[in-house]
Design a protein around this motif. Structure first.
Motif, PDB file in Angstrom:
ATOM      1  N   ARG A 178       9.213   6.509  -5.362  1.00  0.00           N
ATOM      2  CA  ARG A 178       8.214   6.279  -6.424  1.00  0.00           C
ATOM      3  C   ARG A 178       6.948   5.622  -5.862  1.00  0.00           C
ATOM      4  NH1 ARG A 178      13.109   8.385  -7.969  1.00  0.00           N
ATOM      5  NH2 ARG A 178      13.125   8.820 -10.186  1.00  0.00           N
ATOM      6  N   ASP A 179       6.540   6.007  -4.664  1.00  0.00           N
ATOM      7  CA  ASP A 179       5.414   5.326  -4.029  1.00  0.00           C
ATOM      8  C   ASP A 179       4.217   6.238  -3.776  1.00  0.00           C
ATOM      9  OD1 ASP A 179       6.510   6.863  -2.039  1.00  0.00           O
ATOM     10  OD2 ASP A 179       6.954   5.210  -0.674  1.00  0.00           O
ATOM     11  N   MET A 180       4.088   7.327  -4.540  1.00  0.00           N
ATOM     12  CA  MET A 180       2.884   8.149  -4.420  1.00  0.00           C
ATOM     13  C   MET A 180       1.777   7.555  -5.281  1.00  0.00           C
ATOM     14  SD  MET A 180       2.104  12.112  -5.505  1.00  0.00           S
ATOM     15  CE  MET A 180       3.286  12.846  -4.408  1.00  0.00           C
ATOM     16  N   THR A 181       0.610   7.361  -4.696  1.00  0.00           N
ATOM     17  CA  THR A 181      -0.511   6.783  -5.439  1.00  0.00           C
ATOM     18  C   THR A 181      -1.187   7.842  -6.298  1.00  0.00           C
ATOM     19  OG1 THR A 181      -2.167   7.255  -3.748  1.00  0.00           O
ATOM     20  CG2 THR A 181      -0.898   5.203  -3.508  1.00  0.00           C
ATOM     21  N   ALA A 182      -2.007   7.384  -7.225  1.00  0.00           N
ATOM     22  CA  ALA A 182      -2.731   8.316  -8.102  1.00  0.00           C
ATOM     23  C   ALA A 182      -3.671   9.205  -7.289  1.00  0.00           C
ATOM     24  CB  ALA A 182      -3.512   7.533  -9.150  1.00  0.00           C
ATOM     25  N   GLY A 183      -4.306   8.621  -6.256  1.00  0.00           N
ATOM     26  CA  GLY A 183      -5.209   9.415  -5.429  1.00  0.00           C
ATOM     27  C   GLY A 183      -4.469  10.470  -4.628  1.00  0.00           C
ATOM     28  N   GLU A 184      -3.297  10.120  -4.102  1.00  0.00           N
ATOM     29  CA  GLU A 184      -2.494  11.090  -3.361  1.00  0.00           C
ATOM     30  C   GLU A 184      -2.044  12.222  -4.281  1.00  0.00           C
ATOM     31  OE1 GLU A 184      -0.579   7.942  -0.136  1.00  0.00           O
ATOM     32  OE2 GLU A 184       0.549   8.521  -1.930  1.00  0.00           O
ATOM     33  N   ARG A 185      -1.644  11.884  -5.487  1.00  0.00           N
ATOM     34  CA  ARG A 185      -1.220  12.923  -6.427  1.00  0.00           C
ATOM     35  C   ARG A 185      -2.392  13.845  -6.785  1.00  0.00           C
ATOM     36  NH1 ARG A 185       1.244   9.975  -9.381  1.00  0.00           N
ATOM     37  NH2 ARG A 185       3.411  10.526  -8.974  1.00  0.00           N
ATOM     38  N   ALA A 186      -3.575  13.261  -6.963  1.00  0.00           N
ATOM     39  CA  ALA A 186      -4.742  14.074  -7.301  1.00  0.00           C
ATOM     40  C   ALA A 186      -5.039  15.081  -6.191  1.00  0.00           C
ATOM     41  CB  ALA A 186      -5.951  13.176  -7.546  1.00  0.00           C
ATOM     42  N   LEU A 187      -5.019  14.613  -4.932  1.00  0.00           N
ATOM     43  CA  LEU A 187      -5.290  15.521  -3.822  1.00  0.00           C
ATOM     44  C   LEU A 187      -4.213  16.598  -3.724  1.00  0.00           C
ATOM     45  CD1 LEU A 187      -6.854  16.359  -1.303  1.00  0.00           C
ATOM     46  CD2 LEU A 187      -5.529  14.653   0.004  1.00  0.00           C
ATOM     47  N   LEU A 188      -2.940  16.193  -3.847  1.00  0.00           N
ATOM     48  CA  LEU A 188      -1.855  17.164  -3.769  1.00  0.00           C
ATOM     49  C   LEU A 188      -1.989  18.223  -4.852  1.00  0.00           C
ATOM     50  CD1 LEU A 188       0.884  18.092  -2.598  1.00  0.00           C
ATOM     51  CD2 LEU A 188       1.981  16.528  -4.225  1.00  0.00           C
ATOM     52  N   ASP A 221       0.810  -1.214   0.000  1.00  0.00           N
ATOM     53  CA  ASP A 221       0.000   0.000   0.000  1.00  0.00           C
ATOM     54  C   ASP A 221       0.843   1.265   0.000  1.00  0.00           C
ATOM     55  OD1 ASP A 221      -2.314  -1.416  -0.067  1.00  0.00           O
ATOM     56  OD2 ASP A 221      -2.749  -1.256   2.062  1.00  0.00           O
ATOM     57  N   ALA A 222       2.176   1.118   0.053  1.00  0.00           N
ATOM     58  CA  ALA A 222       3.076   2.278   0.020  1.00  0.00           C
ATOM     59  C   ALA A 222       2.763   3.249   1.147  1.00  0.00           C
ATOM     60  CB  ALA A 222       3.003   2.973  -1.338  1.00  0.00           C
ATOM     61  N   GLU A 223       2.643   2.712   2.364  1.00  0.00           N
ATOM     62  CA  GLU A 223       2.245   3.513   3.522  1.00  0.00           C
ATOM     63  C   GLU A 223       3.201   3.283   4.686  1.00  0.00           C
ATOM     64  OE1 GLU A 223      -0.345   5.494   4.026  1.00  0.00           O
ATOM     65  OE2 GLU A 223      -1.715   5.126   2.378  1.00  0.00           O
ATOM     66  N   THR A 279      -7.860  20.637   1.486  1.00  0.00           N
ATOM     67  CA  THR A 279      -7.431  21.505   2.584  1.00  0.00           C
ATOM     68  C   THR A 279      -6.023  21.117   3.020  1.00  0.00           C
ATOM     69  OG1 THR A 279      -8.302  20.016   4.277  1.00  0.00           O
ATOM     70  CG2 THR A 279      -9.827  21.668   3.368  1.00  0.00           C
ATOM     71  N   TRP A 280      -5.374  22.021   3.746  1.00  0.00           N
ATOM     72  CA  TRP A 280      -4.036  21.703   4.250  1.00  0.00           C
ATOM     73  C   TRP A 280      -4.068  20.493   5.173  1.00  0.00           C
ATOM     74  CZ3 TRP A 280       0.853  21.616   3.647  1.00  0.00           C
ATOM     75  CH2 TRP A 280       1.710  21.325   4.722  1.00  0.00           C
ATOM     76  N   ASP A 281      -5.028  20.433   6.073  1.00  0.00           N
ATOM     77  CA  ASP A 281      -5.100  19.305   7.000  1.00  0.00           C
ATOM     78  C   ASP A 281      -5.205  17.987   6.246  1.00  0.00           C
ATOM     79  OD1 ASP A 281      -4.893  20.938   9.173  1.00  0.00           O
ATOM     80  OD2 ASP A 281      -7.044  20.964   9.635  1.00  0.00           O
ATOM     81  N   ASN A 282      -6.045  17.952   5.222  1.00  0.00           N
ATOM     82  CA  ASN A 282      -6.217  16.713   4.465  1.00  0.00           C
ATOM     83  C   ASN A 282      -4.967  16.355   3.669  1.00  0.00           C
ATOM     84  OD1 ASN A 282      -8.790  16.056   5.323  1.00  0.00           O
ATOM     85  ND2 ASN A 282      -9.824  17.135   3.644  1.00  0.00           N
ATOM     86  N   VAL A 283      -4.379  17.332   2.995  1.00  0.00           N
ATOM     87  CA  VAL A 283      -3.225  17.012   2.146  1.00  0.00           C
ATOM     88  C   VAL A 283      -2.011  16.640   2.995  1.00  0.00           C
ATOM     89  CG1 VAL A 283      -2.110  19.289   1.852  1.00  0.00           C
ATOM     90  CG2 VAL A 283      -2.137  17.670  -0.037  1.00  0.00           C
ATOM     91  N   TYR A 284      -1.883  17.235   4.177  1.00  0.00           N
ATOM     92  CA  TYR A 284      -0.756  16.847   5.033  1.00  0.00           C
ATOM     93  C   TYR A 284      -0.980  15.452   5.608  1.00  0.00           C
ATOM     94  CZ  TYR A 284       2.862  16.716   8.543  1.00  0.00           C
ATOM     95  OH  TYR A 284       3.952  16.323   9.281  1.00  0.00           O
ATOM     96  N   ARG A 285      -2.176  15.205   6.130  1.00  0.00           N
ATOM     97  CA  ARG A 285      -2.447  13.909   6.752  1.00  0.00           C
ATOM     98  C   ARG A 285      -2.367  12.771   5.746  1.00  0.00           C
ATOM     99  NH1 ARG A 285      -6.704  11.035   6.397  1.00  0.00           N
ATOM    100  NH2 ARG A 285      -7.946  12.778   5.596  1.00  0.00           N
ATOM    101  N   ALA A 286      -2.962  12.943   4.559  1.00  0.00           N
ATOM    102  CA  ALA A 286      -3.102  11.841   3.606  1.00  0.00           C
ATOM    103  C   ALA A 286      -1.915  11.710   2.650  1.00  0.00           C
ATOM    104  CB  ALA A 286      -4.389  12.019   2.793  1.00  0.00           C
ATOM    105  N   VAL A 287      -1.100  12.769   2.520  1.00  0.00           N
ATOM    106  CA  VAL A 287      -0.018  12.730   1.526  1.00  0.00           C
ATOM    107  C   VAL A 287       1.332  13.117   2.146  1.00  0.00           C
ATOM    108  CG1 VAL A 287       0.754  13.516  -0.745  1.00  0.00           C
ATOM    109  CG2 VAL A 287      -1.690  13.343  -0.267  1.00  0.00           C
ATOM    110  N   LEU A 288       1.472  14.363   2.515  1.00  0.00           N
ATOM    111  CA  LEU A 288       2.787  14.897   2.851  1.00  0.00           C
ATOM    112  C   LEU A 288       3.364  14.314   4.138  1.00  0.00           C
ATOM    113  CD1 LEU A 288       2.306  18.650   1.880  1.00  0.00           C
ATOM    114  CD2 LEU A 288       3.315  16.806   0.534  1.00  0.00           C
ATOM    115  N   SER A 289       2.503  13.952   5.091  1.00  0.00           N
ATOM    116  CA  SER A 289       3.027  13.412   6.346  1.00  0.00           C
ATOM    117  C   SER A 289       3.810  12.117   6.111  1.00  0.00           C
ATOM    118  CB  SER A 289       1.885  13.174   7.340  1.00  0.00           C
ATOM    119  OG  SER A 289       0.994  12.179   6.851  1.00  0.00           O
ATOM    120  N   LYS A 290       3.492  11.385   5.049  1.00  0.00           N
ATOM    121  CA  LYS A 290       4.191  10.126   4.762  1.00  0.00           C
ATOM    122  C   LYS A 290       5.642  10.395   4.375  1.00  0.00           C
ATOM    123  CE  LYS A 290      -0.222   8.240   3.254  1.00  0.00           C
ATOM    124  NZ  LYS A 290      -1.017   7.713   2.133  1.00  0.00           N
ATOM    125  N   TRP A 291       5.839  11.356   3.469  1.00  0.00           N
ATOM    126  CA  TRP A 291       7.215  11.714   3.112  1.00  0.00           C
ATOM    127  C   TRP A 291       7.921  12.331   4.309  1.00  0.00           C
ATOM    128  CZ3 TRP A 291       6.166  15.104  -1.815  1.00  0.00           C
ATOM    129  CH2 TRP A 291       5.432  14.362  -2.746  1.00  0.00           C
TER     130      TRP A 291
END
Length: 630
Positions: free
Chosen positions: A579-589, A33-35, A522-534
């Motif tokens: 190289r582990d960002m999903t299509a959904g994460e990229r869409a939100l970002l 799941d690249a998580e 929103t910032w909260d969503n994009v940080y929690r679901a995407v950026l916090s992983k990196w």
């Protein structure tokens, strides 16, 4: 044919490896799941602190939680060449620096046989002087991992006892491709040969071996106290914060040669002389030094000349890196029924010892009797020991040719769950492309263990190419799967993927993450679901951009869109490095950054089910691969 023909140019030196290792085990990272695996209510800072604490475990795998992934040549230079008359070391190109920097990424993060180096260019020489300038066509791929390079792996640390071949190729039609020869005979010969219509460009291959960790060559897997002491020095630096990488380093020998259009970009080609493992000791037998394992080599028989690449093959004797003395080694050709054996030539220890290895990057050349060469053209080549009584070839077979080899043109593939993607598999027959109607089976399943059955084989076309499709239909999760390729009628099904024996590929299917794509940007969503992983996995990013700082992320929006664009997937600076960002994460970002996400394109393969025999006792490649993590 690749570096097995002349002209070729040799180089040697060292290489530094600085991967982030927090994603190497399942307790901190989900590779499918690249998580990152956050604990309940665990913050990014707590996740980082836990990763650092793991570095203090002498038996642990997380030896570099604050790495950068950057892998570079250092103290590496041109050491010689061969334009057809043997080794030359007085060419003016000798001594010119070799320059390379790439990002080390494992397609399958838990293992160590799917490594690749993403980069932009490679250069030998200097601007304005003798130079080979090579713009990237595709990533460098690691293949033929040799877990048996040192007879006693306990005398090394983590992956220190293994070696690996790295290879990539370069297209001569790229406008940035250059060979500036001046008065160098080696470069002049190479430049002239590249101009031929049946040459596609340049191939570069090197073998990395004797890897040192914590800057301490005396570390051993049997010395946990010393390893822990070295790890605590690292932890003291990590506690300070800032830029604290911990690169390992390897020795390397390499060669530059011609790349032809029908040869793989990423993997050695030629007549494949496959490892023959020594017999296991009888059950209950007293401990004894393990017999030598000679790793797979590739050979070229042209006219009456046999050239063999032994760069990954002959084990060292610890601790001084002298090659193990296997005595005289004989190359023979053997009829299909085994009754007729003809000598092709032999090499003594002086031909494969450390001095010779350094001088010619492990490549040996033998002159062959014309009648024996004619016989070998259609019969298997083997490398054997010497009979001490007759001084002719003995009965111990170290390497034996596998005539048919099915090599995928894309060794590591990334796709989205549900995508149907295709790969081409080139079949070689004694080192040259096979013809029509050779059956190719793709067998696979979870990494390392061949657990699914083979589908109906796919026949090759007139050029010896089989095109195979693959779809991973996971509902919400991704997967990282390994597949082996078998050519010919009724091939024996391997128990597992052995990088010295089987040709293979990895497919990493990332989840589509439609729910993430649908979130409000929103910032909260994009940080929690995407950026916090990196942010959690890559502390080194703090030195360039604080991914937890909304103002900085918005300020660098154009750059982030550029760096994460799938069109630049092969680039050195692509993000995330793994190289582990999903299509959904990229869409939100991208929705957050104010741009529509580009479509992700990918390629992959297909296979089918077939029962696997039990793994060979004592030779579990999966266990060995994962053991290299620590």
């Amino acid at each position: 044919m690749s570096i097995l023909e002349t002209p070729r140019i040799y180089f040697r030196g060292q290489m530094a490896w600085d991967p982030i290792t927090t994603n190497n085990a399942s307790d901190r990272y989900d590779e499918g799941d690249a998580e990152p695996m956050f604990g309940e209510s665990e913050t990014v800072q707590q996740y980082r602190e836990a990763a650092v604490a793991q570095a203090d475990n002498p038996n642990g795998w997380n030896w570099n939680p604050d790495g950068t992934h950057r892998s570079t040549f250092f103290d590496t230079s041109i050491s010689g060449g061969d334009i057809g008359g043997g080794l030359v070391t007085d060419d003016p190109f000798v001594g010119a620096p070799a320059q390379f920097i790439g990002m080390l990424v494992d397609c399958e993060p838990y293992g160590s046989i799917s490594s690749q180096l993403f980069f932009d260019s490679m250069r030998f020489g200097v601007d304005g002087g003798y130079r080979i300038q090579l713009p990237r066509l595709t990533r460098v791929t690691g293949r033929y991992v040799n877990f048996h390079r040192y007879p006693d792996p306990t005398t090394s640390f983590i992956a220190g006892g293994a070696s690996i071949n790295w290879q990539t190729s370069f297209d001569k039609t790229d406008p940035s491709f250059r060979i500036d020869a001046f008065d160098s005979p080696s470069l002049q010969a190479l430049a002239a040969a590249v101009e031929a219509s049946d040459v596609a460009g340049i191939v570069v291959r090197w073998n990395a071996y004797r890897t040192i960790y914590f800057d301490d060559p005396t570390l051993a897997n049997t010395d946990p106290g010393r390893a822990q002491a070295r790890a605590r020095l690292l932890m003291a630096k990590l506690a300070v914060g800032g830029f604290q990488p911990n690169p390992a380093r390897s020795l390397l020998v390499g060669a530059i040669g011609l790349w032809r259009p029908d040869e793989p970009v990423h993997e050695p080609v030629g007549r494949a002389l496959i490892t023959r493992y020594p017999p296991a000791p009888p059950e209950g037998a007293p401990p004894a030094p393990p017999p030598p394992t000679v790793a797979t080599a590739h050979a070229r028989l042209a006219g009456n000349v046999l050239t063999v690449d032994l760069s990954n093959s002959i084990p060292e004797a610890e601790p001084n890196l002298a090659k193990r003395n296997l005595g005289t080694l004989h190359f023979v050709a053997v009829s299909a029924d085994g009754k007729c054996v003809k000598e092709l030539g032999k090499i003594g220890k002086a031909d494969y010892d450390r001095v010779a290895y350094d001088e010619t990057s492990g490549i040996v050349t033998l002159n062959v009797d014309p009648d024996a060469a004619k016989f070998a053209a259609t019969n298997d080549i083997q490398m054997r020991n010497e009979n001490p009584k007759t001084h002719s070839h003995g009965d111990t077979i170290y390497l034996a040719e596998q005539a048919l080899r099915a090599i995928p043109t894309e060794p590591n593939l990334y796709c989205n769950t549900g995508d149907t993607v295709k790969t081409k598999v080139q079949v070689f027959d004694r080192g040259v492309p096979a013809g029509k109607s050779v059956p190719v089976n793709m067998v696979g399943g979870p990494s390392f263990n061949i657990s699914s059955a083979a589908a109906a084989p796919t026949p090759t076309d007139a050029n010896g190419v089989a095109t195979i499709s693959y779809t991973y239909n996971g509902v919400s999760n991704g997967a990282c799967e390994a597949f082996a390729f078998l050519a010919g009628q009724d091939p024996a099904l391997p128990a597992q993927i052995d990088p010295l024996v089987t040709t293979y590929m990895y497919i990493r299917s990332l989840p589509t993450d439609a729910d993430t794509a649908a979130l409000d940007p929103t910032w909260d969503n994009v940080y929690r679901a995407v950026l916090s992983k990196w942010h959690a996995l890559a502390p080194c990013m703090d030195n360039w951009l604080d991914l937890g700082n909304e103002a900085q992320v918005r300020a660098y929006a154009p750059l982030l869109r550029t760096l994460t664009d799938p069109a630049d997937f092969e680039a050195f600076r692509f993000m995330p490095v793994t190289r582990d960002m999903t299509a959904g994460e990229r869409a939100l970002l991208y929705n957050f950054l104010g741009a529509a996400p580009p479509a992700l394109t990918a390629m992959a393969v297909s296979g089918g089910p077939a029962p696997a025999p039990a793994p060979v006792p004592g030779r579990d490649i999966g266990r060995l691969s994962r053991a290299l993590r620590g």
